[in-house]
Design an enzyme around this catalytic site. Structure first.
Site, short mmCIF file in Angstrom:
data_model
loop_
_atom_site.label_atom_id
_atom_site.label_comp_id
_atom_site.label_asym_id
_atom_site.label_seq_id
_atom_site.Cartn_x
_atom_site.Cartn_y
_atom_site.Cartn_z
CD GLU A 15 -2.93 -1.74 2.43
OE1 GLU A 15 -2.56 -0.99 3.42
OE2 GLU A 15 -3.31 -2.24 2.40
CG HIS A 39 -3.54 1.80 6.05
ND1 HIS A 39 -5.16 1.86 6.19
CD2 HIS A 39 -3.63 0.53 5.45
CE1 HIS A 39 -5.57 1.36 5.47
NE2 HIS A 39 -4.27 0.63 5.13
CG HIS A 41 -6.20 -3.09 8.33
ND1 HIS A 41 -4.88 -3.41 8.81
CD2 HIS A 41 -6.36 -2.95 7.60
CE1 HIS A 41 -4.76 -3.38 7.51
NE2 HIS A 41 -5.33 -3.03 6.52
CD GLU A 69 -15.26 13.22 20.82
OE1 GLU A 69 -16.15 12.01 20.72
OE2 GLU A 69 -15.51 13.58 22.79
CG HIS A 106 -8.21 -2.54 3.42
ND1 HIS A 106 -7.25 -4.07 3.17
CD2 HIS A 106 -6.87 -1.85 4.37
CE1 HIS A 106 -6.26 -3.59 3.05
NE2 HIS A 106 -6.23 -2.37 3.93
#
Length: 169
Positions: A15, A39, A41, A69, A106
């Site tokens: 990625e 990033h 999951h 928030e 994802h």
């Protein structure tokens, strides 16, 4: 230059194009203020991608009504194969205006000025998703009480932040 890892044939994550492109986009969109892309999951947020329409408005509204928030909301990328240029480009379009973008089925991309702030944003979004999923589950698919749109406006006013009015009724 190699600072850590990637020796002996190691390679960056598949990625990497998404990480690198979105880092560049967020840095430009914020005048250099956002310097971190994170990033992960988060399970509850991913679960939401199976039950909500995959729109920024639907996700943001559900999340805001659980935790308030993150006034900028979240963008949503429909399912795409991770690791390629298509998902990197789709995410980068959203990251021009959002601090966070959900990848359907994802994970989540979040950005901020430093890791603590960015991690906090990710954690807050996942916490809101968990509250939403728990309330939906406990209510057997129905949520009886929630934070109303005028309540969200009042919170924004008191904290001096601007909400995306197009996401409110």
């Amino acid at each position: 230059r190699i600072v850590w890892g990637l020796e002996k044939g190691g390679r960056p994550t598949s990625e990497f194009p998404s990480h690198f492109l979105n880092h560049s986009v967020r840095k430009e969109a914020t005048g250099g203020a956002c310097r971190v892309i994170y990033h992960a999951h988060p399970a509850n947020l991913i679960a939401m991608t199976y039950i909500l329409p995959l729109t920024a408005r639907d996700f943001t509204r559900a999340l805001w009504k659980s935790a308030t928030e993150f006034p900028g909301g979240v963008g949503v990328v429909p399912w795409m194969v991770p690791g390629g240029s298509d998902i990197a480009l789709a995410t980068s379009q959203l990251m021009k205006e959002y601090d966070a973008a959900v990848w359907a089925h994802h994970g989540l991309f979040a950005s901020g000025p430093d890791f603590d702030t960015t991690f906090g944003l990710m954690h807050t979004i996942e916490k809101a998703a968990q509250i939403y999923i728990l309330a939906l589950s406990a209510g057997q698919g129905r949520i009886l009480q929630t934070i109303e749109d005028d309540d969200l406006r009042a919170i924004a006013k008191d904290f001096g932040v601007t909400l995306r009015e197009e996401f409110l009724d």
